[in-house]
Each structure stands twice: as structure tokens, then as C-alpha cells.
Design an enzyme around this catalytic site. Structure first.
Site, PDB file in Angstrom:
ATOM      1  CG  ASP A 252       2.968  28.734 -14.870  1.00 34.71           C
ATOM      2  OD1 ASP A 252       3.233  28.407 -16.045  1.00 34.71           O
ATOM      3  OD2 ASP A 252       3.344  28.068 -13.890  1.00 34.71           O
TER       4      ASP A 252
HETATM    5  C1  BGC Z   1       5.057  25.662 -15.816  1.00 36.52           C
HETATM    6  C2  BGC Z   1       6.036  26.762 -16.136  1.00 36.52           C
HETATM    7  C3  BGC Z   1       6.413  26.703 -17.599  1.00 36.52           C
HETATM    8  C4  BGC Z   1       5.157  26.795 -18.435  1.00 36.52           C
HETATM    9  C5  BGC Z   1       5.414  26.737 -19.931  1.00 36.52           C
HETATM   10  C6  BGC Z   1       3.883  25.648 -16.767  1.00 36.52           C
HETATM   11  O1  BGC Z   1       3.111  24.501 -16.564  1.00 36.52           O
HETATM   12  O2  BGC Z   1       4.586  25.807 -14.493  1.00 36.52           O
HETATM   13  O3  BGC Z   1       7.160  26.667 -15.318  1.00 36.52           O
HETATM   14  O4  BGC Z   1       7.313  27.730 -17.898  1.00 36.52           O
HETATM   15  O5  BGC Z   1       4.292  25.708 -18.106  1.00 36.52           O
HETATM   16  O6  BGC Z   1       5.783  25.458 -20.310  1.00 36.52           O
END
Ligand code: BGC
Length: 782
Positions: A252
Site C-alpha cells: 500500500d
Molecule cells: C490506500 C489504497 C490506495 C493507495 C493509492 C492508500 O492510501 O490505502 O487503497 O490504493 O493509497 O492511492
């Protein structure tokens, strides 16, 4: 997560259909890379791009959020540009999609998102989100599918297949045990083995083993003291070794604090770009702290992803925004859940009383209809955070209702949504809006009231603190109920809200969740019976927050949360203690009625269960029924929920039509995780299959014997007479040892002694070790 300056979004390879993008010998690929290329490939090139691999002639690829539509940030987007992305169709977020209980809707939505991704040069869409809804308070529940792992796993599989069939990868997220937003980057999850595998990992296992997502996104949190981003047990032992995951594990955004440790543990790609992480890895590899094998694995996964993505990339790709909008509307129609209806819905269309408009019912006349509630005009249709889509268009319910019932249908806002309430010179308060709305409702034959939660309470990044609708809205409801003849309520909320008596007692209650850009149109279609409601609850609506199984264990403290409710998440917990709920998991009404009969349940050759049942549309309009199959093991030797969803099927039936519906439950769906056996086991015994229209509306049940595959436990000196007697031959072996020693002759004595490890009977029973071992040998031989 927000965005840093992206590299040129057009920065796809000069010829993405270059044959080099297709030839793939993974080990030759890895050997052709320089060590520097390998190191670079373990991290992003920027916020949204992967590095290229020049020595293989492979260009960069781009990834984008998010689950219910594309959130592709344009080159000009600012650093905080969460809401400033390229226009894309906003489909119903996961909360709505899941209440369709429709694999075909999930696949259709995913396929359309894939077309938009291809047109935007995006190779991997960061979704679906599929964490289990452990508590209604989780701020991101709108982005997750269900409280049930079977429903989540089935819909996520359909979504992944629907997208990947079109050459766009998915990133199933957030693996794993990311069930709250409070302290999400640090919280350490303390969960028992069975619960982890059966509830929280099960849907991921389903999607990995059945659909092989191109990527899996690891979560921010820790599990058993180790951040998931460097948790070898989760990323390597479970995901790759037990489930056979072949794709790439991406972090993530911002989840990695130690790239070398992450790569060593099984992570392949740190996102977004992090030059410090790259340098750390370079030094760790040089020192020998990271195995070359681990680096080769990670670089190999990145190259394989580049190859499959570039082979599918199509610079000429385009999509038809209008047809995608229609897909969004159709998914939204299926997502609306009719919780209550005393016959008020469907509303009649103008001129309908003469029966001239097909599909309308005998409910309230369009005359005397008033619409109240800010959300009718300014729809609440998606949640806040990284999944926020900039829609191609937006339909509002008021406009759609007026298009059907006449432009003169009166409307009043009724309240100010969200926190910004209070009279100012520029804006009215909820109080003054309420007075105006109540006046409008006075004497109306039907008041349709749109209530719900504002975007400011439901977002990525923080949890809710209660499940209440704003007090101003509840007061408005009370007052409108007093003055209008009939009240219909439509709710917009991304996660469960408490539904007090005043709400459950209205003439009709529609749970609209969040419906995406087509929600307004879909809602009007349902209100006037142009579409028949067929959504079902993918999560229980409790009477009170305090009743929810995780209540005492959410969200933990000091960066630690204990999943104390264990297996009893959602309906499993409510059913185990027979708690009253507002609406049970699986519930949803229709404008027609269905009967289920002639249930036949048989053991399948593969060790699973085949279910067949006849479903008949007994009403007078076409509709879609969701047949739900729940399994219980009444005499189970292990702790279990009273019933668990193990299969479901959707069937569309014309009035009077009936059909035989089959549901196959494979053996793997009957497995429970046995910590004793260290793996998945099907218990042998009698299984009861209940089939019906919700978890608490089972219309028929039948039993079936399942052979099971549990290993025969080996009896040792620590085994008890109780365990020995439960095994075939155990009673006899024990009897021959005891002979007429009289030790167990007295039933009370027997009850007390049967839980004593047999090794203790040297002193307690006067047996020799040899005698006891001989008895154990006899039992273990069978
Ligand atoms: C989120 C993800 C997301 C990623 C990219 C993170 O903060 O938890 O779900 O895909 O950011 O934006």
C-alpha cells in the site's frame, strides 16, 4: 494517498505491442537484467508508474485507483489532488456493488472500468477492496464488500475475472486484516489462527486460487507484531506457498518502512517511489543481508507484470461513456435494498390509475407527491479518500423523479448535510429548512424523504464514532410523519446506520447505500416500479452499535487491537447469541413474491454438496431472486457459527415462472481451519443446508452426510479417555485396559475421569506405563 508529481502519463513504451512484450521466459528475463535494474524494479518510478526494464526493451506501466471507477490523476494534478482526477464513470462503490449479490454485475462493472483503464493507458487498477466489515464503524466500509467471506470472495473473483479478461490487472487489497482506519499504519492485529484463516483470509484465498489477480496489495497494519509489508508468514508462506499466488505483491502507498526486510519477506514492489528505500536495498544486497534469490524473485515479478501489461496495452483504446453510464445505472438498480414496504411502493406514474403505464403499481398516486431531503438534489454517491472518482456525469433522484412524475413535483431541502450546520447570512440552518419542509409535507399523499450521512463522516483515514443518522434528520422524519399521509424513506450511507423505530415504521424504506453516478436514475426507477428492487443486505443492520460482536474490541488501544469476538463476526455473532437485529444479513424485499420448494441436497463426488431447489415467481411482476444456501454442522466437534453462507445464485423470473436452481458447494468451502492439524479440514458428519431468502428466512432445510477428510488424531499419554472413546475402536481399547478395574464403573466417576490425560493414570489409576502405552498403540492402529 495523495500524489507526487507523476511522470508523463503517456510514458508507455514506444511500441507497446512490440513482440518483446510477449516473449516470456521468466528466468532468462531475470538473468538479462543488470543488478541496478533489479533494484530499481522493486520500487515505483514515481507515484503511479513502475520502472521500465531497458535491457529487455520494456517500458513503464501506470497503475491507478480505484475500486469503483478509475481515479487516474492527470499530469497537471496537484499534490493533494485526490478529487482532481481524469473524468471516469463512477460505478456503485463496493457497499452498493455487494448488495447486488450479483457476480454478473461485478464482472460488468469491472469490465467497464478495464476499458476506461486501457483508454487511459492504465495497466493495473488498485482494487477490489475486500476486507471484511468487522465493525460498522470502520471508516472505509463503503469500499469493502461484506461482513461475510463467501460473498466477498465470490464477488471479488467475478470482479477480478471481469477486469483481467480485458487485459487490465487488479490489485486485491488490503491484504490483510486491515479492518479499521484508526491507527491504520501502526495497529498490530492480534487474531487467533482459525479466525484469521476462516474469516479474514478466506476471501483473499478464494480470489487468489480462482482468479490469480495480477497483483495483491499488502496493508499498512501489523499482524502478530510484524508489519504486513514485511510479514513473511503472510506474504510468502500463506500467499505464495499455501495458496500458490503467482503475481506481484505491491505495498500500500507508504506501507514500507524497511525495503530490504520487505523484499526478503516476500514483497516485490514498494509504492510510491522511495529513493531511500532503493539505496537501503542496494546496500543490504551488497552486504548479503538480502538474498540474491529474493531480489531476483521481486524483479522477476515486476518484469512479468510489465510484459503482460504491455502486451495488452492498446494506444487506440477508447470507451463509450454513455454505455458505461448505463452499466452504472443497472448496477445501482440492483444494489438498492427494499427493507420495508406496506404496498406504498411502487408509486404510480401520472395517469397510471387508469392502468395505462406498464409496470406501475397500485400504490400512491403521483399527485400529492413531495420530495424532501438535500440528498435528492445533491446525491451522496461515493466515499471520500483514494477511491474518489470524478464522474463523467451525475444523476440526482429529484431530477429523475421529476422526469417521470412531472417537473412540478415540489421539493424542499429539509436539512443541511454534514457538519456545516448553523444559520449564517449566506446559508440557512437545518432548523429553518425543516420548518419549510414540514409545511411542504403537510397533507401530502406521499412524502419521499432522502436521508443519509455526509461525506465528512465516512472516509478513508479515520473511523466513525457512532452509527447514528444526524439528529436534525431524525427530527425532520418525526415531523414529516405527523403531517404527511404516507412516508417513504431513501437512505444514502456508505456503512450501516442505526434505524430507529420511527424509520423502520415508515410506509417504505429503501437502503440506497452509495450508488455511484447512476444512483439518482436508479432510485427513481425503483420508486415508480420501472425496476423491481432485488438488492440484498451484504451486512447485518443491528438494532444498536452495542449489539455488534466486535463492539468491545474495536478499535483497540496503544496500537494494538484484539479480535476478541473471534469467528463471530457479523451475522455469525448475532446468530450465535440469538440477538434481535433490525434487518438480517441477506434481507431484501421485492415488488413480487418468490416461493422456494423441492429442496434436494446431495454429497458431490468431490466431497462437497450439490443443492437444487425450485424457485417460483408467485407475484405479478418480473423480478430477480437471490437464493441463499447456509450450512450448519449441528453436531460439530469444533466451535462454529449456527449457520454460514456457502452458496448463492441469482435468478430472474417472469410472473408465474419457476425454475430449478442449482448451487454447488465445493469441498473447500466446507473446510474449517484446524490449528491442531495445522491446515484446512472437512469435518465428517451430518451437514444441514438451509435455503432461503435471508440468513433468518430459511424456507427449507435438508441434511446430508459428508465423508470429510480430517486426519485421524494420534492418541498419546496426554490424550483423554473422552478423546479416545470418540475414535472408532477407542471404546474397546479402553475397556480392555480397564477390564473390571471398576475405575469407570460409576458414571459420576467416569464423568470426572474422562478428561484426565491417560498418562496420569499411573498414579491415579494404578496402571503401568506399559499397560497404558499398549492401549494407546491399539487405538492408534485403528
Ligand atoms: C490506500 C489504497 C490506495 C493507495 C493509492 C492508500 O492510501 O490505502 O487503497 O490504493 O493509497 O492511492
Amino acid at each position: 494517498m495523495t500524489q507526487s508529481t507523476p511522470s508523463d502519463p503517456q510514458n508507455t513504451p514506444s511500441d507497446p505491442r512490440n513482440p518483446s512484450a510477449r516473449s516470456a521466459d521468466p528466468s532468462a528475463d531475470v538473468s538479462a537484467l543488470s543488478q541496478e535494474e533489479k533494484i530499481a524494479l522493486t520500487g515505483g518510478a514515481d507515484f503511479w508508474h513502475l520502472h521500465d526494464a531497458p535491457s529487455l526493451g520494456l517500458g513503464q506501466i501506470q497503475v491507478s485507483d480505484g475500486p469503483h471507477g478509475l481515479r487516474q490523476q492527470s499530469g497537471a494534478a496537484d499534490n493533494l489532488g485526490l478529487n482532481d482526477s481524469v473524468e471516469a464513470t463512477c460505478f456503485p462503490p463496493a457497499v452498493g456493488l455487494a448488495s447486488t449479490w450479483s457476480r454478473s454485475s461485478a464482472a460488468a462493472v469491472a469490465g467497464a472500468i478495464a476499458e476506461e483503464a486501457l483508454a487511459g493507458g492504465v495497466s493495473v487498477v488498485l482494487g477490489p477492496g475486500m476486507n471484511i466489515k468487522r465493525s460498522p464503524l470502520c471508516g472505509r466500509n463503503f469500499e469493502y464488500l461484506s461482513e461475510d467471506p463467501h460473498l466477498s470472495g465470490e464477488l471479488a473473483t467475478a470482479f477480478v475475472d471481469g477486469m483481467q479478461e480485458r487485459g487490465v490487472g487488479t490489485s486485491v487489497k488490503h491484504f490483510a486484516l486491515n479492518n479499521q482506519e484508526t491507527d491504520r499504519m501502526r495497529v498490530d492485529v492480534d487474531v487467533d489462527e482459525r479466525t484469521m484463516h476462516e474469516i479474514y483470509l478466506r476471501a483473499f484465498r478464494t480470489v487468489v486460487t480462482r482468479a490469480q489477480p495480477w497483483t495483491v496489495m499488502c496493508s499498512y497494519n501489523s499482524v502478530d507484531g510484524t508489519p504486513v509489508a514485511r510479514n513473511r508468514r503472510l506474504l510468502t508462506e500463506i500467499l505464495r506457498e499455501q495458496w500458490g499466488f503467482e503475481g506481484l505483491v505491491v505495498s500500500d502507498w507508504g506501507a514500507v518502512e524497511d525495503r530490504p526486510a520487505s523484499v526478503q519477506a516476500g514483497l516485490d514492489l514498494q509504492m510510491p517511489a522511495d529513493p531511500f528505500g532503493e539505496q537501503d536495498l542496494r546496500e543490504a544486497v551488497a552486504r548479503g543481508d538480502v538474498d540474491q534469490e529474493a531480489l531476483d524473485r521481486a524483479a522477476g515479478k515486476a518484469v512479468a507484470l510489465l510484459r503482460r501489461a504491455l502486451a495488452a496495452a492498446d494506444p487506440d483504446a477508447a470507451y463509450d461513456a454513455e454505455s458505461h453510464h448505463r452499466i452504472a445505472v443497472e448496477a445501482a438498480r440492483r444494489a438498492l435494498v427494499l427493507l420495508e414496504n406496506d404496498g406504498t411502493l411502487p408509486l404510480a406514474e401520472p395517469g397510471d390509475s387508469a392502468g395505462t403505464v406498464a409496470g406501475a403499481g397500485a400504490g400512491a398516486d403521483a399527485e400529492g407527491l413531495v420530495v424532501i431531503g438535500d440528498f435528492a438534489q445533491t446525491p451522496r454517491y461515493q466515499g471520500a479518500g483514494s477511491s474518489h472518482v470524478n464522474p463523467t456525469r451525475l444523476t440526482d433522484a429529484l431530477g429523475a423523479i421529476r422526469a417521470i412524475a412531472g417537473e412540478d413535483v415540489p421539493f424542499a431541502r429539509g436539512f443541511v448535510p454534514g457538519a456545516a450546520d448553523g444559520e449564517t447570512d449566506a446559508a440557512p440552518s437545518s432548523e429553518s429548512l425543516r420548518a419549510e419542509a414540514v409545511e411542504l409535507a403537510r397533507g401530502a399523499r406521499t412524502a419521499v424523504l432522502f436521508l443519509g450521512l455526509g461525506e465528512d463522516v465516512e472516509s478513508e483515514g479515520f473511523d466513525r464514532t457512532d452509527i447514528e443518522l444526524p439528529a436534525a434528520q431524525l427530527q425532520l422524519l418525526e415531523e414529516v410523519r405527523e403531517v404527511a399521509e404516507r412516508v417513504v424513506v431513501v437512505l444514502s450511507n456508505g456503512s450501516v446506520v442505526r434505524l430507529p423505530e420511527a424509520l423502520r415504521g415508515v410506509n417504505a424504506l429503501l437502503e440506497g447505500w452509495l450508488l455511484g453516478q447512476g444512483g439518482g436514475e436508479a432510485t427513481a426507477d425503483i420508486l415508480f416500479g420501472r425496476a423491481n428492487p432485488s438488492g440484498r443486505l451484504a451486512e447485518t443492520i443491528p438494532l444498536r452499535l452495542q449489539d455488534t460482536p466486535s463492539y468491545l474490541h474495536f478499535p483497540g488501544e496503544d496500537s494494538h487491537v484484539r479480535y476478541g469476538e473471534g469467528l463471530f463476526v457479523g451475522y455469525r455473532g448475532f446468530d450465535a447469541v440469538d440477538a434481535e437485529v433490525a434487518y438480517p444479513f441477506g434481507h431484501g424485499l421485492s415488488f413480487t413474491t418468490f416461493a422456494q420448494s423441492d429442496l434436494v441436497v446431495t454429497a458431490s463426488a468431490g466431497g462437497g454438496i450439490e443443492v437444487e431447489v425450485t424457485v417460483e415467481n408467485t407475484g405479478d411482476r418480473a423480478g430477480r431472486e437471490i437464493v441463499q444456501a447456509y450450512v450448519s454442522v449441528p453436531d460439530s466437534r469444533v466451535t462454529r457459527a449456527p449457520r454460514e453462507l456457502k452458496g448463492f445464485a441469482e435468478v430472474e423470473l417472469a410472473p408465474g415462472e419457476s425454475r430449478r436452481v442449482g448451487i454447488s458447494i465445493p469441498a473447500e468451502d466446507l473446510q474449517y481451519w484446524s490449528p491442531a492439524a495445522g491446515g484446512w479440514v472437512v469435518e465428517s458428519g451430518t451437514y444441514r443446508v438451509g435455503v432461503g431468502a435471508s440468513s433468518r428466512d430459511l424456507r427449507a432445510a435438508a441434511d446430508v452426510e459428508i465423508a470429510g477428510d480430517e486426519p485421524r488424531p494420534v492418541m498419546t499419554m496426554t490424550s483423554t479417555p473422552l478423546e479416545i472413546r470418540a475414535l472408532p475402536g477407542g471404546e474397546k481399547a479402553l475397556g480392555s485396559l480397564l477390564g473390571d478395574s471398576g475405575l469407570f464403573a460409576d458414571p459420576e466417576m467416569l464423568k470426572m475421569a474422562e478428561q484426565i490425560p491417560v498418562g496420569r493414570f499411573t498414579g491415579l489409576g494404578g496402571f503401568s506405563r506399559e499397560q497404558l502405552q499398549e492401549m494407546l498403540d491399539r487405538v492408534n492402529k485403528g
